[in-house]
Write a protein that holds these residues in place. Structure first.
Motif, PDB file in Angstrom:
ATOM      1  N   HIS A  91      19.082   2.671   7.317  1.00 41.76           N
ATOM      2  CA  HIS A  91      18.681   4.005   7.755  1.00 41.76           C
ATOM      3  C   HIS A  91      19.872   4.805   8.255  1.00 41.76           C
ATOM      4  N   ARG A  92      20.826   4.139   8.867  1.00 37.89           N
ATOM      5  CA  ARG A  92      22.014   4.843   9.359  1.00 37.89           C
ATOM      6  C   ARG A  92      22.832   5.408   8.219  1.00 37.89           C
ATOM      7  N   HIS A  93      22.722   4.839   7.054  1.00 36.95           N
ATOM      8  CA  HIS A  93      23.499   5.290   5.907  1.00 36.95           C
ATOM      9  C   HIS A  93      22.653   6.068   4.906  1.00 36.95           C
ATOM     10  N   GLY A  94      21.484   6.511   5.331  1.00 36.12           N
ATOM     11  CA  GLY A  94      20.636   7.306   4.464  1.00 36.12           C
ATOM     12  C   GLY A  94      19.974   6.497   3.360  1.00 36.12           C
ATOM     13  N   LEU A  95      19.995   5.206   3.491  1.00 33.11           N
ATOM     14  CA  LEU A  95      19.372   4.342   2.489  1.00 33.11           C
ATOM     15  C   LEU A  95      18.032   3.880   3.032  1.00 33.11           C
ATOM     16  N   GLY A  96      17.322   3.188   2.264  1.00 35.48           N
ATOM     17  CA  GLY A  96      16.064   2.616   2.715  1.00 35.48           C
ATOM     18  C   GLY A  96      15.543   1.697   1.637  1.00 35.48           C
ATOM     19  N   LEU A  97      14.477   1.038   1.929  1.00 37.13           N
ATOM     20  CA  LEU A  97      13.872   0.166   0.933  1.00 37.13           C
ATOM     21  C   LEU A  97      13.127   0.999  -0.094  1.00 37.13           C
ATOM     22  N   GLN A  98      13.184   0.571  -1.307  1.00 30.64           N
ATOM     23  CA  GLN A  98      12.438   1.225  -2.371  1.00 30.64           C
ATOM     24  C   GLN A  98      10.970   0.823  -2.264  1.00 30.64           C
ATOM     25  N   PRO A  99      10.044   1.677  -2.730  1.00 26.34           N
ATOM     26  CA  PRO A  99       8.622   1.344  -2.639  1.00 26.34           C
ATOM     27  C   PRO A  99       8.274  -0.021  -3.230  1.00 26.34           C
ATOM     28  N   GLU A 100       8.883  -0.378  -4.339  1.00 26.52           N
ATOM     29  CA  GLU A 100       8.588  -1.676  -4.958  1.00 26.52           C
ATOM     30  C   GLU A 100       9.021  -2.828  -4.050  1.00 26.52           C
ATOM     31  N   SER A 101      10.175  -2.666  -3.393  1.00 31.15           N
ATOM     32  CA  SER A 101      10.655  -3.705  -2.470  1.00 31.15           C
ATOM     33  C   SER A 101       9.717  -3.856  -1.282  1.00 31.15           C
ATOM     34  N   ILE A 102       9.240  -2.748  -0.770  1.00 28.51           N
ATOM     35  CA  ILE A 102       8.299  -2.797   0.350  1.00 28.51           C
ATOM     36  C   ILE A 102       7.024  -3.512  -0.085  1.00 28.51           C
ATOM     37  N   GLY A 103       6.547  -3.182  -1.281  1.00 27.03           N
ATOM     38  CA  GLY A 103       5.364  -3.854  -1.809  1.00 27.03           C
ATOM     39  C   GLY A 103       5.561  -5.346  -1.929  1.00 27.03           C
ATOM     40  N   ASP A 104       6.749  -5.750  -2.370  1.00 27.59           N
ATOM     41  CA  ASP A 104       7.053  -7.182  -2.485  1.00 27.59           C
ATOM     42  C   ASP A 104       7.013  -7.869  -1.123  1.00 27.59           C
ATOM     43  N   ILE A 105       7.597  -7.223  -0.126  1.00 26.72           N
ATOM     44  CA  ILE A 105       7.636  -7.796   1.225  1.00 26.72           C
ATOM     45  C   ILE A 105       6.224  -7.937   1.786  1.00 26.72           C
ATOM     46  N   VAL A 106       5.419  -6.894   1.663  1.00 25.34           N
ATOM     47  CA  VAL A 106       4.058  -6.925   2.198  1.00 25.34           C
ATOM     48  C   VAL A 106       3.203  -7.933   1.429  1.00 25.34           C
ATOM     49  N   THR A 107       3.396  -8.010   0.118  1.00 18.20           N
ATOM     50  CA  THR A 107       2.641  -8.964  -0.695  1.00 18.20           C
ATOM     51  C   THR A 107       2.977 -10.400  -0.295  1.00 18.20           C
ATOM     52  N   ARG A 108       4.264 -10.689  -0.081  1.00 17.64           N
ATOM     53  CA  ARG A 108       4.651 -12.049   0.355  1.00 17.64           C
ATOM     54  C   ARG A 108       4.050 -12.385   1.712  1.00 17.64           C
ATOM     55  N   ALA A 109       4.054 -11.422   2.622  1.00 19.86           N
ATOM     56  CA  ALA A 109       3.456 -11.654   3.943  1.00 19.86           C
ATOM     57  C   ALA A 109       1.953 -11.897   3.802  1.00 19.86           C
ATOM     58  N   GLY A 110       1.310 -11.151   2.922  1.00 22.01           N
ATOM     59  CA  GLY A 110      -0.117 -11.344   2.677  1.00 22.01           C
ATOM     60  C   GLY A 110      -0.421 -12.724   2.130  1.00 22.01           C
ATOM     61  N   LYS A 111       0.408 -13.188   1.211  1.00 22.05           N
ATOM     62  CA  LYS A 111       0.199 -14.530   0.646  1.00 22.05           C
ATOM     63  C   LYS A 111       0.301 -15.597   1.727  1.00 22.05           C
ATOM     64  N   ARG A 112       1.259 -15.413   2.649  1.00 22.95           N
ATOM     65  CA  ARG A 112       1.384 -16.389   3.747  1.00 22.95           C
ATOM     66  C   ARG A 112       0.135 -16.377   4.622  1.00 22.95           C
ATOM     67  N   ALA A 113      -0.556 -15.245   4.656  1.00 22.03           N
ATOM     68  CA  ALA A 113      -1.791 -15.128   5.454  1.00 22.03           C
ATOM     69  C   ALA A 113      -3.032 -15.455   4.629  1.00 22.03           C
ATOM     70  N   GLY A 114      -2.832 -15.864   3.372  1.00 20.79           N
ATOM     71  CA  GLY A 114      -3.960 -16.229   2.526  1.00 20.79           C
ATOM     72  C   GLY A 114      -4.600 -15.053   1.800  1.00 20.79           C
ATOM     73  N   ILE A 115      -3.909 -13.925   1.732  1.00 18.51           N
ATOM     74  CA  ILE A 115      -4.428 -12.736   1.055  1.00 18.51           C
ATOM     75  C   ILE A 115      -3.731 -12.619  -0.292  1.00 18.51           C
ATOM     76  N   GLU A 116      -4.498 -12.687  -1.349  1.00 17.62           N
ATOM     77  CA  GLU A 116      -3.937 -12.646  -2.703  1.00 17.62           C
ATOM     78  C   GLU A 116      -4.128 -11.263  -3.326  1.00 17.62           C
ATOM     79  N   ILE A 117      -3.469 -10.268  -2.771  1.00 11.80           N
ATOM     80  CA  ILE A 117      -3.545  -8.898  -3.291  1.00 11.80           C
ATOM     81  C   ILE A 117      -2.122  -8.406  -3.506  1.00 11.80           C
ATOM     82  N   ARG A 118      -1.903  -7.649  -4.578  1.00 13.27           N
ATOM     83  CA  ARG A 118      -0.591  -7.051  -4.811  1.00 13.27           C
ATOM     84  C   ARG A 118      -0.560  -5.706  -4.094  1.00 13.27           C
ATOM     85  N   PHE A 119       0.225  -5.648  -3.034  1.00 12.04           N
ATOM     86  CA  PHE A 119       0.385  -4.405  -2.293  1.00 12.04           C
ATOM     87  C   PHE A 119       1.498  -3.581  -2.923  1.00 12.04           C
ATOM     88  N   THR A 120       1.528  -2.321  -2.595  1.00 12.19           N
ATOM     89  CA  THR A 120       2.601  -1.436  -3.026  1.00 12.19           C
ATOM     90  C   THR A 120       3.268  -0.858  -1.794  1.00 12.19           C
TER      91      THR A 120
END
Length: 93
Positions: free
Chosen positions: A10-39
């Motif tokens: 954020h300090r350099h004007g960058l950020g995560l791309q929407p697809e990367s965020i979806g990947d992170i949330v989807t992996r967290a969901g799988k660890r919680a037993g949720i099998e949904i592809r988030f975006t």
């Protein structure tokens, strides 16, 4: 007191791309037993709906969520939240 440091991206004007965020949330969901592809859209919309439920103003939500102040898309999300809070049948049945 100094403001909290922002993440390096954020300090350099960058950020995560929407697809990367979806990947992170989807992996967290799988660890919680949720099998949904988030975006990347999922947590952004969640920010809007949760913030409205807590009574925050649309302009504040827009600014912090990256929407234009009078975004029609954001207004649509918030309308969905409001329909349950302002439901005419609330407490009737």
């Amino acid at each position: 007191m100094a403001p909290p440091a922002q993440p390096l991206a954020h300090r350099h004007g960058l950020g995560l791309q929407p697809e990367s965020i979806g990947d992170i949330v989807t992996r967290a969901g799988k660890r919680a037993g949720i099998e949904i592809r988030f975006t990347g859209h999922s947590p952004r919309r969640g920010l809007a709906t949760s913030s409205r439920l807590k009574g925050h103003d649309q302009i504040v939500i827009a600014k912090q969520g990256g929407w234009a102040p009078h975004s029609k898309v954001l207004a649509g999300y918030l309308e969905v939240v409001g329909q349950w809070e302002d439901n005419a049948l609330l407490g009737v049945l």
